[in-house]
Design an enzyme around this catalytic site. Structure first.
Site, mmCIF file in Angstrom:
data_model
loop_
_atom_site.group_PDB
_atom_site.id
_atom_site.type_symbol
_atom_site.label_atom_id
_atom_site.label_comp_id
_atom_site.label_asym_id
_atom_site.label_seq_id
_atom_site.Cartn_x
_atom_site.Cartn_y
_atom_site.Cartn_z
ATOM 1 N N LYS A 264 0.843 -1.196 0.000
ATOM 2 C CA LYS A 264 0.000 0.000 0.000
ATOM 3 C C LYS A 264 0.881 1.249 0.000
ATOM 4 O O LYS A 264 1.956 1.241 0.591
ATOM 5 C CB LYS A 264 -0.845 0.033 1.280
ATOM 6 C CG LYS A 264 -2.010 -0.942 1.313
ATOM 7 C CD LYS A 264 -2.826 -0.736 2.578
ATOM 8 C CE LYS A 264 -3.912 -1.777 2.727
ATOM 9 N NZ LYS A 264 -4.974 -1.678 1.718
ATOM 10 N N ARG A 338 -10.059 -11.691 2.557
ATOM 11 C CA ARG A 338 -10.931 -12.757 2.042
ATOM 12 C C ARG A 338 -10.232 -14.111 2.136
ATOM 13 O O ARG A 338 -10.896 -15.142 2.291
ATOM 14 C CB ARG A 338 -11.354 -12.425 0.595
ATOM 15 C CG ARG A 338 -10.205 -12.327 -0.368
ATOM 16 C CD ARG A 338 -10.576 -11.558 -1.634
ATOM 17 N NE ARG A 338 -10.619 -10.112 -1.408
ATOM 18 C CZ ARG A 338 -10.912 -9.215 -2.337
ATOM 19 N NH1 ARG A 338 -11.222 -9.608 -3.563
ATOM 20 N NH2 ARG A 338 -10.923 -7.923 -2.060
HETATM 21 N N1 BES Z 1 -7.988 -3.740 4.596
HETATM 22 C C1 BES Z 1 -8.195 -3.373 3.253
HETATM 23 C C2 BES Z 1 -9.510 -2.636 3.020
HETATM 24 C C3 BES Z 1 -9.671 -1.303 3.716
HETATM 25 C C4 BES Z 1 -9.458 -0.135 3.012
HETATM 26 C C5 BES Z 1 -10.095 -1.234 5.023
HETATM 27 C C6 BES Z 1 -9.624 1.083 3.636
HETATM 28 C C7 BES Z 1 -10.266 -0.006 5.650
HETATM 29 C C8 BES Z 1 -10.030 1.161 4.948
HETATM 30 C C9 BES Z 1 -8.179 -4.622 2.360
HETATM 31 O O1 BES Z 1 -7.401 -5.667 2.789
HETATM 32 C C10 BES Z 1 -7.674 -4.196 1.024
HETATM 33 O O2 BES Z 1 -6.544 -3.831 0.958
HETATM 34 N N2 BES Z 1 -8.518 -4.275 0.015
HETATM 35 C C11 BES Z 1 -8.141 -3.901 -1.306
HETATM 36 C C12 BES Z 1 -8.630 -4.965 -2.242
HETATM 37 C C13 BES Z 1 -8.078 -4.864 -3.642
HETATM 38 C C14 BES Z 1 -6.592 -5.171 -3.625
HETATM 39 C C15 BES Z 1 -8.798 -5.836 -4.522
HETATM 40 C C16 BES Z 1 -8.772 -2.548 -1.614
HETATM 41 O O3 BES Z 1 -9.887 -2.295 -1.151
HETATM 42 O O4 BES Z 1 -8.143 -1.743 -2.261
HETATM 43 MN MN MN Z 2 -5.381 -5.479 2.124
#
Ligand code: BES
Ligand code: MN
Ligand code: ZN
Length: 484
Positions: A264, A338
């Site tokens: 990230k 997931r």
């Molecule tokens: N933990 C994150 C989602 C999240 C984002 C929670 C902002 C709280 C605030 C999750 O694991 C994630 O990174 N999801 C990705 C999925 C994508 C890579 C398909 C996302 O939402 O960008």
């Molecule tokens: Mn994530």
């Protein structure tokens, strides 16, 4: 925090401050009306001048009012009387408590809701307890000073006790989420859950790495592989319902989500200590269910991992073999929640769950769809979804259902494995994530709550400090009260 009941009137009560409730577009009632008379119609005049309208959680502070023992009055808006519900009450009481918590107070009297049903008084007590506690865990100079005592007008012992149980549970969830990832990692989370279980009379099982290997939890273990912190699976059990069916609550417990090799950017990573909010919500709810001694069977499962970058991290293109036997191709290591839940849901089903609710800070896409205050709800069973959504509505914790059409499932079919962990492109990201989860609940009625938005506040609310919200603890307890 001490919580007591009072029958004293606004003019005679001994407290550091008094909170009075006023409905929008309605005559003054109860102690607010009595205060108006005692103060030479001060409230009426302020309302006529538009200084105070009674909108939900609006506040007005009056210092040193005439004819009172207490030297401070906070008037709080309750919204329109016909729309009064537990959500408005939680927010109104929270706003008054948060405002007063700016300085230490020994005792605050909430002289409102003297004729409300118990569940509404509970919501008020809970709101006050949550509102006055902040995320200033490591500040020397606290921003909020939890009230020493909360007095509530004409409250029954049952309502006070339940309100206090809910308030403590929500604050437990909030503390778990607000603590940084250096303090809360899979082992320490499991230790805290074990302490809570011992204190509140819950059974607990903690699966370590060995056990997770023996149980073939290859998806959860895959995510955990890059971290120096070993994973855990916590299984809490409240068994007070004899042979009646079991409700399973499942939480995503990624104690820190760096994104893994699909790293990230800094701004998105800043708040990723919050990625275990689902698991923390399950722990809070189970504490409340145990303390309320509900005559039911409930399982709470928390999948705990840290998603990190290292030479041992799981990689793009890896195929993970889940506990169920299904394989998943990893095309983005940041879609880790997931993967963890795939194995935990499988355990929930094996442990005899009759119905499941999972909670997860699963996707940014859900926040794009619904904003930060509303959770996404997805299901394989409409009547179960309606029960959960009904409980959420009555608690004032908004959810909105997203569709689960079969076509969305096409997006996560893989060429080399049974499923892949991300869809084609970013469209419908909240739903494709839920579609993956759906593949692991078999035929068990299941509701997925994507709480990425509501779990964590980046800007303060009048009724709550920034940081963890403890959202959906109250909803889960309401579902439990309606169970089976
Ligand atoms: N933990 C994150 C989602 C999240 C984002 C929670 C902002 C709280 C605030 C999750 O694991 C994630 O990174 N999801 C990705 C999925 C994508 C890579 C398909 C996302 O939402 O960008
Ligand atoms: Mn994530
Ligand atoms: Zn995550």
């Amino acid at each position: 925090m001490k919580v007591t009941s009072t029958t004293q009137s606004v003019t005679e009560i001994q407290a550091d401050a008094v909170v009075l409730g006023v409905y929008a577009e309605a005559p003054l009632e109860g102690e607010a009306d009595r205060f108006d008379d005692a103060s030479g119609k001060l409230l009426s005049r302020l309302r006529e001048r538009g200084e105070f309208t009674g909108r939900t959680a609006e506040t007005l502070v009056l210092h040193g009012p005439q004819g009172m023992q207490a030297d401070q009055v906070v008037v709080v808006g309750l919204g329109k009387k016909a729309a009064l519900d537990r959500g408005n009450i939680f927010r109104a009481a929270g706003a008054a408590a948060k405002l007063l918590a700016a300085r230490p107070r020994r005792s605050v009297a909430f002289l409102l809701g003297g004729d409300w049903p118990d569940v509404m008084v509970e919501a008020g007590v809970c709101g006050a307890m949550v509102g006055c506690r902040g995320q200033d865990l490591y500040r020397d100079e606290k921003r909020l000073h939890p009230l020493g005592e909360i007095q509530w007008q004409n409250a029954s012992p049952a309502a006070l006790a339940a309100g206090q149980v809910l308030g403590s549970a929500v604050n437990l969830t909030r503390r778990l989420v607000n603590e940084p990832a250096s303090e809360i990692y899979p082992e320490s989370f499991a230790d805290i859950a074990s302490e809570m279980a011992a204190e509140d009379g819950l059974d607990i099982e903690v699966w370590d790495e060995d056990r997770l290997h023996k149980e073939n939890c290859g998806a959860l273990l895959g995510v955990a592989r890059g971290s120096a912190r070993p994973p855990r699976l916590v299984i809490l059990r409240h068994q007070r319902g004899g042979d009646a069916p079991t409700l399973a609550l499942v939480g995503k417990g990624v104690t820190f989500d760096s994104g893994g090799l699909s790293l990230k950017p800094t701004d998105s990573m800043k708040t990723m200590k919050c990625d275990m909010a689902g698991a923390a919500t399950v722990v809070g709810a189970l504490q409340a269910i145990a303390r309320l001694d509900l005559p039911i069977n409930v399982l709470g499962l928390c999948g705990l991992v840290e998603n990190m970058v290292s030479g041992t991290s799981y990689k793009l293109g890896d195929i993970l073999k889940t506990r169920s036997g299904k394989t998943i191709e990893v095309l983005n290591t940041d879609a880790e929640g997931r993967l963890v839940l795939a194995d935990v849901l499988d355990v929930a089903v094996d442990r005899g769950a009759a119905k499941i609710i999972d909670l997860a800070t699963l996707t940014g896409a859900c926040m794009v769809a619904l904003g930060t205050d509303v959770a996404g709800l997805m299901t394989n069973n409409q009547s179960w979804a309606e029960l959960v959504a009904g409980a959420a509505r009555i608690c004032g914790e908004p959810v909105w259902q997203l569709p689960m059409f079969e076509e969305y499932g096409e997006q996560i079919k893989s060429e080399v494995a049974d499923i892949k962990n991300v869809g084609e492109g970013r469209w419908a990201g909240a739903i494709t994530a839920a579609k993956l989860l759906e593949a692991f609940v078999r035929d068990v009625p299941w509701v997925h709550l994507d709480i990425a938005g509501p779990a964590f506040l980046e800007k303060p609310k009048p009724w709550q400090d920034t940081g963890a919200t403890g959202a959906f603890v109250r909803t889960l307890v309401e579902v439990a009260r309606r169970w089976p």
